[in-house]
Design an enzyme around this catalytic site. Structure first.
Site, short mmCIF file in Angstrom:
data_model
loop_
_atom_site.label_atom_id
_atom_site.label_comp_id
_atom_site.label_asym_id
_atom_site.label_seq_id
_atom_site.Cartn_x
_atom_site.Cartn_y
_atom_site.Cartn_z
N GLN A 1 0.92 -1.25 0.06
CA GLN A 1 -0.14 -0.02 -0.07
C GLN A 1 1.26 1.18 0.03
O GLN A 1 1.12 1.96 1.05
CB GLN A 1 -0.84 -0.16 1.45
CG GLN A 1 -1.89 1.02 1.22
CD GLN A 1 -2.97 0.90 0.40
OE1 GLN A 1 -3.64 -0.32 0.38
NE2 GLN A 1 -3.28 1.94 -0.33
N PHE A 2 1.48 1.48 -1.21
CA PHE A 2 2.07 2.91 -1.25
C PHE A 2 1.47 4.15 -0.64
O PHE A 2 2.21 5.27 -0.36
CB PHE A 2 2.82 3.23 -2.58
CG PHE A 2 1.76 3.71 -3.56
CD1 PHE A 2 1.82 4.97 -3.94
CD2 PHE A 2 0.87 2.84 -4.16
CE1 PHE A 2 0.88 5.62 -4.79
CE2 PHE A 2 0.13 3.47 -5.27
CZ PHE A 2 0.20 4.59 -5.61
N THR A 3 0.28 3.96 -0.92
CA THR A 3 -0.38 5.43 -0.42
C THR A 3 -0.43 5.77 1.09
O THR A 3 -0.91 6.77 1.52
CB THR A 3 -2.00 5.18 -0.61
OG1 THR A 3 -2.57 4.04 -0.24
CG2 THR A 3 -2.01 5.29 -2.37
#
Length: 145
Positions: A78-80
């Protein structure tokens, strides 16, 4: 590294409508990496996840970990989690690690959880994923190393 950890009655991740990772009772972990993270960061985060005491003991107190309960772990990249919304209305993701670095770190986290004894399911790095979760409690914590 950061992980948004949710105590789950069950969780699954789908890609293209097909379930690619699924767990029963345990932890659903959305995990992101930043530029200065290392293998050491991945191992430290794995240890925190494995030993996080958020499951009830016989007295109803949160004193047991997924290690104690034989729970499962779902890890979804989950890069966000490294999105910065301090300026403007559109998040900046410059703090997120590049995909090649992040992939290796997420893989190392999963490998370390397995070395510790966890049953681990995963999403698919970079894919458009749909995560389904029944949050137990609800209990949700942000871990950072």
């Amino acid at each position: 590294m950061r992980a948004l950890v949710q105590r789950a009655a069950e969780a699954r991740v789908r890609v293209g409508g097909e379930v690619i990772g699924e767990i029963g009772p345990g932890l659903c972990c959305l995990v992101g990496a930043t530029h200065d993270d290392s293998t050491e960061s991945a191992h430290k985060l794995a240890g925190k996840i494995w030993n996080l005491r958020i499951f009830a003991d016989d007295n109803g107190q949160m004193n047991r970990s997924v290690a104690d309960t034989s729970g499962e772990v779902l890890v979804v990249s989950q890069f966000t989690l490294y999105g910065d919304t301090r300026k403007g209305r559109r998040p900046s993701f410059v703090a997120a690690a590049a995909p090649d670095q992040a992939t290796g770190l997420i893989d190392e986290l999963v490998a370390e959880l397995r070395r510790l004894g966890a049953t681990v399911a995963t999403g698919s790095f970079g894919a458009e994923m749909a995560v389904e979760l029944i949050n137990d409690g609800p209990v949700t914590l942000m871990l950072e190393v």
